[in-house]
Design a protein around this motif. Sequence first.
Motif, PDB file in Angstrom:
ATOM      1  N   ALA A   1       0.831  -1.204   0.000  1.00 35.22           N
ATOM      2  CA  ALA A   1       0.000   0.000   0.000  1.00 35.22           C
ATOM      3  C   ALA A   1       0.868   1.258   0.000  1.00 35.22           C
ATOM      4  O   ALA A   1       0.471   2.299  -0.525  1.00 35.22           O
ATOM      5  N   GLY A   2       2.073   1.141   0.572  1.00 33.32           N
ATOM      6  CA  GLY A   2       2.993   2.265   0.587  1.00 33.32           C
ATOM      7  C   GLY A   2       3.779   2.427  -0.692  1.00 33.32           C
ATOM      8  O   GLY A   2       4.546   3.377  -0.835  1.00 33.32           O
ATOM      9  N   GLY A   3       3.618   1.482  -1.630  1.00 30.01           N
ATOM     10  CA  GLY A   3       4.258   1.649  -2.934  1.00 30.01           C
ATOM     11  C   GLY A   3       5.137   0.509  -3.389  1.00 30.01           C
ATOM     12  O   GLY A   3       5.532   0.462  -4.547  1.00 30.01           O
ATOM     13  N   ALA A   4       5.496  -0.448  -2.501  1.00 29.22           N
ATOM     14  CA  ALA A   4       6.350  -1.570  -2.910  1.00 29.22           C
ATOM     15  C   ALA A   4       5.491  -2.585  -3.655  1.00 29.22           C
ATOM     16  O   ALA A   4       4.662  -3.255  -3.048  1.00 29.22           O
ATOM     17  N   THR A   5       5.685  -2.676  -4.963  1.00 27.55           N
ATOM     18  CA  THR A   5       4.760  -3.474  -5.770  1.00 27.55           C
ATOM     19  C   THR A   5       5.410  -4.685  -6.413  1.00 27.55           C
ATOM     20  O   THR A   5       4.886  -5.236  -7.376  1.00 27.55           O
ATOM     21  N   SER A   6       6.559  -5.119  -5.908  1.00 31.68           N
ATOM     22  CA  SER A   6       7.163  -6.367  -6.365  1.00 31.68           C
ATOM     23  C   SER A   6       7.906  -6.974  -5.180  1.00 31.68           C
ATOM     24  O   SER A   6       8.215  -6.285  -4.198  1.00 31.68           O
ATOM     25  N   VAL A   7       8.204  -8.256  -5.272  1.00 30.40           N
ATOM     26  CA  VAL A   7       8.939  -8.907  -4.186  1.00 30.40           C
ATOM     27  C   VAL A   7      10.322  -8.287  -4.043  1.00 30.40           C
ATOM     28  O   VAL A   7      10.822  -8.111  -2.932  1.00 30.40           O
ATOM     29  N   GLY A   8      10.936  -7.926  -5.160  1.00 19.48           N
ATOM     30  CA  GLY A   8      12.244  -7.283  -5.086  1.00 19.48           C
ATOM     31  C   GLY A   8      12.203  -5.980  -4.312  1.00 19.48           C
ATOM     32  O   GLY A   8      13.091  -5.689  -3.500  1.00 19.48           O
ATOM     33  N   GLU A   9      11.166  -5.177  -4.547  1.00 23.25           N
ATOM     34  CA  GLU A   9      11.028  -3.911  -3.814  1.00 23.25           C
ATOM     35  C   GLU A   9      10.733  -4.174  -2.334  1.00 23.25           C
ATOM     36  O   GLU A   9      11.219  -3.441  -1.463  1.00 23.25           O
TER      37      GLU A   9
ATOM     38  N   ARG B   1       5.901   8.740  -8.964  1.00 20.28           N
ATOM     39  CA  ARG B   1       5.562   9.014 -10.364  1.00 20.28           C
ATOM     40  C   ARG B   1       6.377  10.201 -10.853  1.00 20.28           C
ATOM     41  O   ARG B   1       6.355  11.277 -10.272  1.00 20.28           O
ATOM     42  N   ARG B   2       7.145   9.977 -11.927  1.00 17.49           N
ATOM     43  CA  ARG B   2       7.963  11.039 -12.507  1.00 17.49           C
ATOM     44  C   ARG B   2       7.743  11.082 -14.015  1.00 17.49           C
ATOM     45  O   ARG B   2       7.470  10.066 -14.642  1.00 17.49           O
ATOM     46  N   ARG B   3       7.896  12.236 -14.608  1.00 18.90           N
ATOM     47  CA  ARG B   3       7.825  12.380 -16.065  1.00 18.90           C
ATOM     48  C   ARG B   3       9.227  12.692 -16.578  1.00 18.90           C
ATOM     49  O   ARG B   3       9.873  13.626 -16.122  1.00 18.90           O
ATOM     50  N   ASP B   4       9.708  11.860 -17.546  1.00 14.82           N
ATOM     51  CA  ASP B   4      11.066  12.065 -18.034  1.00 14.82           C
ATOM     52  C   ASP B   4      11.130  13.202 -19.050  1.00 14.82           C
ATOM     53  O   ASP B   4      10.123  13.850 -19.362  1.00 14.82           O
ATOM     54  N   ALA B   5      12.338  13.435 -19.589  1.00 21.58           N
ATOM     55  CA  ALA B   5      12.538  14.554 -20.511  1.00 21.58           C
ATOM     56  C   ALA B   5      11.686  14.432 -21.761  1.00 21.58           C
ATOM     57  O   ALA B   5      11.300  15.429 -22.372  1.00 21.58           O
ATOM     58  N   GLY B   6      11.369  13.207 -22.158  1.00 19.82           N
ATOM     59  CA  GLY B   6      10.536  13.001 -23.330  1.00 19.82           C
ATOM     60  C   GLY B   6       9.052  13.050 -23.041  1.00 19.82           C
ATOM     61  O   GLY B   6       8.237  12.849 -23.951  1.00 19.82           O
ATOM     62  N   GLY B   7       8.681  13.304 -21.799  1.00 22.54           N
ATOM     63  CA  GLY B   7       7.276  13.402 -21.434  1.00 22.54           C
ATOM     64  C   GLY B   7       6.643  12.101 -21.001  1.00 22.54           C
ATOM     65  O   GLY B   7       5.461  12.066 -20.653  1.00 22.54           O
ATOM     66  N   LYS B   8       7.405  10.999 -20.989  1.00 22.72           N
ATOM     67  CA  LYS B   8       6.849   9.706 -20.613  1.00 22.72           C
ATOM     68  C   LYS B   8       6.805   9.562 -19.097  1.00 22.72           C
ATOM     69  O   LYS B   8       7.772   9.891 -18.401  1.00 22.72           O
ATOM     70  N   VAL B   9       5.681   9.067 -18.588  1.00 19.75           N
ATOM     71  CA  VAL B   9       5.530   8.866 -17.146  1.00 19.75           C
ATOM     72  C   VAL B   9       6.244   7.585 -16.745  1.00 19.75           C
ATOM     73  O   VAL B   9       6.058   6.531 -17.357  1.00 19.75           O
ATOM     74  N   ARG B  10       7.075   7.667 -15.715  1.00 18.25           N
ATOM     75  CA  ARG B  10       7.776   6.502 -15.185  1.00 18.25           C
ATOM     76  C   ARG B  10       7.565   6.438 -13.674  1.00 18.25           C
ATOM     77  O   ARG B  10       7.285   7.445 -13.038  1.00 18.25           O
ATOM     78  N   TYR B  11       7.727   5.228 -13.145  1.00 20.59           N
ATOM     79  CA  TYR B  11       7.591   5.017 -11.708  1.00 20.59           C
ATOM     80  C   TYR B  11       8.926   4.540 -11.156  1.00 20.59           C
ATOM     81  O   TYR B  11       9.499   3.565 -11.651  1.00 20.59           O
ATOM     82  N   LEU B  12       9.418   5.230 -10.142  1.00 20.89           N
ATOM     83  CA  LEU B  12      10.714   4.918  -9.554  1.00 20.89           C
ATOM     84  C   LEU B  12      10.540   3.871  -8.459  1.00 20.89           C
ATOM     85  O   LEU B  12       9.695   4.013  -7.585  1.00 20.89           O
ATOM     86  N   ASP B  13      11.381   2.813  -8.506  1.00 20.28           N
ATOM     87  CA  ASP B  13      11.298   1.785  -7.466  1.00 20.28           C
ATOM     88  C   ASP B  13      11.549   2.397  -6.094  1.00 20.28           C
ATOM     89  O   ASP B  13      10.849   2.102  -5.123  1.00 20.28           O
ATOM     90  N   GLY B  14      12.581   3.222  -6.011  1.00 22.45           N
ATOM     91  CA  GLY B  14      12.896   3.904  -4.758  1.00 22.45           C
ATOM     92  C   GLY B  14      13.603   5.209  -5.063  1.00 22.45           C
ATOM     93  O   GLY B  14      14.411   5.281  -5.996  1.00 22.45           O
ATOM     94  N   TYR B  15      13.303   6.261  -4.272  1.00 20.19           N
ATOM     95  CA  TYR B  15      13.890   7.567  -4.581  1.00 20.19           C
ATOM     96  C   TYR B  15      14.053   8.372  -3.301  1.00 20.19           C
ATOM     97  O   TYR B  15      13.143   8.448  -2.475  1.00 20.19           O
ATOM     98  N   TYR B  16      15.250   8.949  -3.153  1.00 24.42           N
ATOM     99  CA  TYR B  16      15.530   9.895  -2.077  1.00 24.42           C
ATOM    100  C   TYR B  16      15.596  11.283  -2.702  1.00 24.42           C
ATOM    101  O   TYR B  16      16.671  11.700  -3.198  1.00 24.42           O
ATOM    102  N   PRO B  17      14.512  12.034  -2.727  1.00 23.73           N
ATOM    103  CA  PRO B  17      14.524  13.329  -3.415  1.00 23.73           C
ATOM    104  C   PRO B  17      15.510  14.314  -2.808  1.00 23.73           C
ATOM    105  O   PRO B  17      16.107  15.130  -3.531  1.00 23.73           O
ATOM    106  N   GLU B  18      15.700  14.263  -1.481  1.00 21.95           N
ATOM    107  CA  GLU B  18      16.600  15.225  -0.851  1.00 21.95           C
ATOM    108  C   GLU B  18      18.068  14.949  -1.181  1.00 21.95           C
ATOM    109  O   GLU B  18      18.931  15.816  -1.005  1.00 21.95           O
ATOM    110  N   TYR B  19      18.374  13.726  -1.665  1.00 24.53           N
ATOM    111  CA  TYR B  19      19.757  13.379  -2.005  1.00 24.53           C
ATOM    112  C   TYR B  19      19.924  13.064  -3.492  1.00 24.53           C
ATOM    113  O   TYR B  19      21.027  12.715  -3.926  1.00 24.53           O
ATOM    114  N   GLY B  20      18.858  13.200  -4.248  1.00 24.47           N
ATOM    115  CA  GLY B  20      18.947  12.932  -5.686  1.00 24.47           C
ATOM    116  C   GLY B  20      19.404  11.522  -5.997  1.00 24.47           C
ATOM    117  O   GLY B  20      20.116  11.280  -6.983  1.00 24.47           O
ATOM    118  N   LEU B  21      18.982  10.555  -5.170  1.00 20.82           N
ATOM    119  CA  LEU B  21      19.439   9.172  -5.323  1.00 20.82           C
ATOM    120  C   LEU B  21      18.274   8.271  -5.731  1.00 20.82           C
ATOM    121  O   LEU B  21      17.252   8.213  -5.040  1.00 20.82           O
TER     122      LEU B  21
END
Length: 303
Positions: free
Chosen positions: A193-201, A221-241
Amino acid sequence: MGGLDELLDRQDGVLSVRQALWFLSRSALRARVRSGRWQRAHRNVLVAHNGALTERQRLWVASLAAGPDEPAPIAGLTALIAHGLRGFEAPTVWVVLPTNRDHRAPPAGVTVRQTTTLLPRDIHPVARPPRTRAPRSLVDAAAWARTDLEARGIVAACYQQRLVRHDDVLDALARAPRARRRRLTAATARDAAGGATSVGELDLLAAIRRAGLPEPKLQLRRRDAGGKVRYLDGYYPEYGLHLEVDGAHHDDPLQAWADMDRQNALWQRGERVLRFPAWMVRDRPDVVVARIRDALRAAGWPG
């Protein structure tokens, strides 16, 4: 014959012997089977043709074979697949009945489970053949899975494919206090429910928690430079990781190039990307955690 035709239409051409005798004499029924017009799929279940059975007809046979008086609900992983779950195959057709209800010996390939917690609200009101609702099916499928890994995968996939709402799963778990793997199911559901949608995650999140590292945002949910929506497995926005867990589908050449192209674009923006194969997250979480810790510290994490 209108009533018989309506019944056959409603049940995909499958009916119990008891139902058939509402409309036909025993001699007329035997004649249809002996002539080859109908076939006997089980000692108590008939199919009104002599060809191969469809998947829905197989489910009707299981439902009618298990229930002596009325169709028994399809359940567990079988019901989830009927609800639309993709990526899994049920090793048997699961059927569920209350413990106080008699049942017949099922045909080969059908497993009947009995429970004291089955309520009318657990049964889908209009599905045919009858089946348990998706939240109850999830709880049962996790309990009846062959391994913990399979159970976790089923729960994560149900959330990822939007088959269940978290509140409904919690309600189903509350009404099954003695269900097998109840704690595992609840924990997996919470993380899904918090976003982990595979066993690996799920494995990645568990390793990060054990190590005391800050938890990343999941499936952002992020949109790349080409405008395509992508979903990040894990992201630290404050560290750009960025953290990516690569399953088997990442071995596909087109998918591999898409991964590389996205990673190149992220590096151009000055962000960091760590990628791990799912087996590494599962078997060597210490290595994975060490890489994440080093990357966080390089990006300014004070831990």
